[in-house]
Design a protein around this motif. Structure first.
Motif, PDB file in Angstrom:
ATOM      1  N   LEU A   1      17.196   0.218   3.840  1.00 15.18           N
ATOM      2  CA  LEU A   1      15.718   0.145   3.861  1.00 15.18           C
ATOM      3  C   LEU A   1      15.326   1.552   3.431  1.00 15.18           C
ATOM      4  N   LYS A   2      14.525   1.662   2.496  1.00 15.38           N
ATOM      5  CA  LYS A   2      14.003   3.019   1.941  1.00 15.38           C
ATOM      6  C   LYS A   2      12.356   3.189   1.864  1.00 15.38           C
ATOM      7  N   SER A   3      12.173   4.093   2.913  1.00 15.19           N
ATOM      8  CA  SER A   3      10.550   4.448   2.903  1.00 15.19           C
ATOM      9  C   SER A   3      10.651   5.832   2.813  1.00 15.19           C
ATOM     10  N   GLY A   4       9.926   6.162   1.460  1.00 13.94           N
ATOM     11  CA  GLY A   4       9.771   7.385   0.893  1.00 13.94           C
ATOM     12  C   GLY A   4      11.141   8.133   0.892  1.00 13.94           C
ATOM     13  N   ASN A   5      11.310   9.505   1.607  1.00 13.69           N
ATOM     14  CA  ASN A   5      12.820   9.850   1.606  1.00 13.69           C
ATOM     15  C   ASN A   5      13.706   9.426   2.479  1.00 13.69           C
ATOM     16  N   THR A   6      13.279   8.574   3.462  1.00 14.21           N
ATOM     17  CA  THR A   6      14.264   7.956   4.597  1.00 14.21           C
ATOM     18  C   THR A   6      14.968   6.796   3.975  1.00 14.21           C
ATOM     19  N   VAL A   7      16.315   6.747   4.302  1.00  9.17           N
ATOM     20  CA  VAL A   7      17.072   5.754   3.976  1.00  9.17           C
ATOM     21  C   VAL A   7      17.711   5.318   5.097  1.00  9.17           C
ATOM     22  N   ASN A   8      17.849   4.065   5.323  1.00  9.92           N
ATOM     23  CA  ASN A   8      18.560   3.686   6.717  1.00  9.92           C
ATOM     24  C   ASN A   8      19.481   2.413   6.073  1.00  9.92           C
ATOM     25  N   VAL A   9      20.773   2.309   6.558  1.00  9.02           N
ATOM     26  CA  VAL A   9      21.647   1.206   5.931  1.00  9.02           C
ATOM     27  C   VAL A   9      22.018   0.437   7.381  1.00  9.02           C
ATOM     28  N   PHE A  10      21.962  -0.739   7.210  1.00  7.15           N
ATOM     29  CA  PHE A  10      22.321  -1.629   8.361  1.00  7.15           C
ATOM     30  C   PHE A  10      23.388  -2.650   7.952  1.00  7.15           C
ATOM     31  N   ASP A  11      24.114  -3.087   8.848  1.00 11.41           N
ATOM     32  CA  ASP A  11      25.108  -4.190   8.624  1.00 11.41           C
ATOM     33  C   ASP A  11      24.433  -5.361   9.147  1.00 11.41           C
ATOM     34  N   THR A  12      24.065  -6.506   8.196  1.00  3.38           N
ATOM     35  CA  THR A  12      23.071  -7.725   8.738  1.00  3.38           C
ATOM     36  C   THR A  12      23.665  -8.373   9.913  1.00  3.38           C
ATOM     37  N   LYS A  13      25.256  -8.145  10.167  1.00  2.00           N
ATOM     38  CA  LYS A  13      25.605  -8.810  11.169  1.00  2.00           C
ATOM     39  C   LYS A  13      25.279  -8.083  12.624  1.00  2.00           C
ATOM     40  N   SER A  14      24.949  -6.943  12.495  1.00  2.00           N
ATOM     41  CA  SER A  14      24.605  -6.058  13.710  1.00  2.00           C
ATOM     42  C   SER A  14      23.153  -6.153  14.010  1.00  2.00           C
ATOM     43  N   ASN A  15      22.252  -6.601  12.996  1.00  2.00           N
ATOM     44  CA  ASN A  15      20.793  -6.517  13.159  1.00  2.00           C
ATOM     45  C   ASN A  15      20.309  -7.728  12.847  1.00  2.00           C
TER      46      ASN A  15
ATOM     47  N   PRO B   1       0.988  -1.203  -0.090  1.00  2.00           N
ATOM     48  CA  PRO B   1       0.048   0.038  -0.024  1.00  2.00           C
ATOM     49  C   PRO B   1       0.789   1.240   0.071  1.00  2.00           C
ATOM     50  N   TYR B   2       1.979   1.083   0.065  1.00  2.00           N
ATOM     51  CA  TYR B   2       3.094   2.272   0.015  1.00  2.00           C
ATOM     52  C   TYR B   2       4.531   1.690  -0.284  1.00  2.00           C
ATOM     53  N   SER B   3       5.297   2.754  -0.828  1.00  2.00           N
ATOM     54  CA  SER B   3       6.458   2.401  -1.498  1.00  2.00           C
ATOM     55  C   SER B   3       7.513   2.150  -0.408  1.00  2.00           C
ATOM     56  N   TYR B   4       8.157   0.837  -0.331  1.00  2.69           N
ATOM     57  CA  TYR B   4       9.093   0.718   0.636  1.00  2.69           C
ATOM     58  C   TYR B   4      10.192  -0.316   0.055  1.00  2.69           C
ATOM     59  N   LYS B   5      11.256   0.046   0.131  1.00  2.00           N
ATOM     60  CA  LYS B   5      12.208  -0.968  -0.574  1.00  2.00           C
ATOM     61  C   LYS B   5      13.519  -1.578   0.578  1.00  2.00           C
ATOM     62  N   PHE B   6      13.648  -2.790   0.460  1.00  2.00           N
ATOM     63  CA  PHE B   6      14.552  -3.532   1.283  1.00  2.00           C
ATOM     64  C   PHE B   6      15.736  -4.215   0.368  1.00  2.00           C
ATOM     65  N   ILE B   7      16.887  -3.689   0.371  1.00  2.00           N
ATOM     66  CA  ILE B   7      18.030  -4.190  -0.438  1.00  2.00           C
ATOM     67  C   ILE B   7      19.031  -4.657   0.303  1.00  2.00           C
ATOM     68  N   MET B   8      19.252  -5.986  -0.104  1.00  2.00           N
ATOM     69  CA  MET B   8      20.459  -6.738   0.671  1.00  2.00           C
ATOM     70  C   MET B   8      21.471  -6.759  -0.596  1.00  2.00           C
ATOM     71  N   ASN B   9      22.920  -6.240  -0.194  1.00  2.00           N
ATOM     72  CA  ASN B   9      23.867  -6.409  -0.999  1.00  2.00           C
ATOM     73  C   ASN B   9      24.922  -6.859  -0.296  1.00  2.00           C
ATOM     74  N   GLY B  10      25.340  -8.230   0.003  1.00  2.00           N
ATOM     75  CA  GLY B  10      26.464  -8.686   0.673  1.00  2.00           C
ATOM     76  C   GLY B  10      25.833  -8.784   2.233  1.00  2.00           C
ATOM     77  N   ASP B  11      26.553  -7.917   3.104  1.00  2.00           N
ATOM     78  CA  ASP B  11      26.481  -7.860   4.348  1.00  2.00           C
ATOM     79  C   ASP B  11      25.605  -6.553   4.603  1.00  2.00           C
ATOM     80  N   LYS B  12      25.402  -5.910   3.647  1.00  2.00           N
ATOM     81  CA  LYS B  12      24.560  -4.458   3.929  1.00  2.00           C
ATOM     82  C   LYS B  12      23.122  -4.835   3.561  1.00  2.00           C
ATOM     83  N   VAL B  13      22.331  -3.832   4.452  1.00  2.00           N
ATOM     84  CA  VAL B  13      21.042  -3.801   3.994  1.00  2.00           C
ATOM     85  C   VAL B  13      20.636  -2.493   3.967  1.00  2.00           C
TER      86      VAL B  13
END
Lengths: 136, 205
Positions: free
Chosen positions: B92-106, B78-90
């Motif tokens: 998350l993009k929701s609207g204009n908000t971007v968060n980058v995580f390390d899969t090892k730490s989350n 119902p709204y735009s949301y992006k989850f990208i996994m590339n190697g150990d990095k993830v």
């Protein structure tokens, strides 16, 4: 024997009633839920996803799920004041987090629903709740 | 009575090897298809059953997968949301908000990403350390049931069911059942397999 059957039937009806009341919104409530895009920002992280809820019999029944559909928690808000959380996801399932969210949700959900966006800030714990109406 | 026992024993003996062979064949076929699949792009519909409000919450979008650890899971409704996994990095993009995580730490994202990938590429069926695995056929599908063994996954799901079509042994549906009994059903459609995907799709901002 007849008395036994009557007692058994009453017991079954009571148990059936209990389970329905405990688990789901009362039957016969066909009004679709209101759905909101949810953001909860904690000092050490955030949760986003969808919050959906229905009103029935003076109570509010709802759920919060993340984008992948994983349940964050279910809740029942009784009489607009008392909030009970159910099925809380593992990492939030700690008594102090449950207590904080249970106190904050009535504040958030008792706001004026004429607005498309609802916001509540728990300044003491530094938690920000934001709901934006999803127009389907 | 003795005769009956003998006959039943023979019947069981004749059935068991066939059943075992069938399961092995299924595993071999899914693993073969998985090895041959280098990329996948498809649409998906996600249906979340929520018993407390007696409703289904529906979301939909597109998925891109590049072997082994590149995944773009994009919700459009119902709204735009992006989850990208590339190697150990993830990302998350929701609207204009971007968060980058390390899969090892989350932990949560790490578990979800592994689950999605093990479902998409079929690797979950041979992951005996994390799941008890069983097989069943249902109409034209092979249904693989994964019962989590690890504490972290058990908290989120009591069972994960992977539906593969018998023709190509490619994943077509993922059902995730929570301890509460509520279920998330992800149905993959319009699957395009082994067609090149622009690397930009997996770009982490």
């Amino acid at each position: 024997m007849k008395r036994f059957f009557i007692l058994s039937s009453l017991l079954l009806l009571f148990l059936a009633g209990c389970s329905v009341q405990h688990k789901v919104v009362p039957a016969g409530n066909d009004v679709p839920s209101q759905k909101y895009k949810m953001e909860v920002v904690f000092p050490k992280g955030e949760i986003s996803g969808i919050m959906a809820f229905k009103r029935a019999g003076g109570n509010m029944y709802g759920t919060a799920v993340n984008e992948f559909g994983v349940k964050v928690f279910d809740f029942v808000l009784t009489g607009g004041k008392r909030c009970k959380l159910k099925n809380v996801t593992g990492f939030l399932n700690k008594w102090y987090i449950r207590r904080t969210i249970s106190k904050d949700l009535p504040e958030l959900l008792n706001m004026d629903f004429a607005e498309d966006a609802l916001e509540y800030v728990n300044y003491r714990q530094n938690i920000k709740y934001k709901l934006i109406l999803i127009k389907e | 009575m003795k005769q009956a026992t003998i006959i039943i024993s023979f019947l069981l003996l004749s059935i068991l090897p066939v059943k075992a062979q069938t399961d092995n064949e299924i595993i071999a076929n899914i693993e073969k298809a998985s090895k041959e699949m280098t990329s996948l792009q498809c649409s998906f519909t996600q249906k979340k059953q929520v018993s407390i409000i007696d409703e289904v919450i529906t979301s939909s979008g597109v998925l891109y997968y590049l072997r082994d650890t590149k995944l773009c899971w994009e919700y459009k409704k119902p709204y735009s949301y992006k989850f990208i996994m590339n190697g150990d990095k993830v990302m998350l993009k929701s609207g204009n908000t971007v968060n980058v995580f390390d899969t090892k730490s989350n932990k949560m994202f790490s578990q979800i990403s592994k689950l999605i990938i093990s479902g998409v590429d079929g690797s979950g069926i041979s992951d005996k350390t994390r799941f008890d695995v069983s097989f069943a056929t249902k109409g034209k599908d092979v249904v693989v049931t994964l019962v989590p063994k690890t504490k972290d996954i058990k908290k989120m799901f009591s069972e994960v069911l992977l539906h593969f079509d018998v023709q190509g042994y490619f994943i077509k549906e993922i059902e995730m059942i929570e301890p509460s009994g509520d279920k998330t059903d992800i149905i993959l459609t319009d699957r395009i397999i082994n067609k090149s995907i622009d690397e930009k799709v997996f770009h982490i901002e």
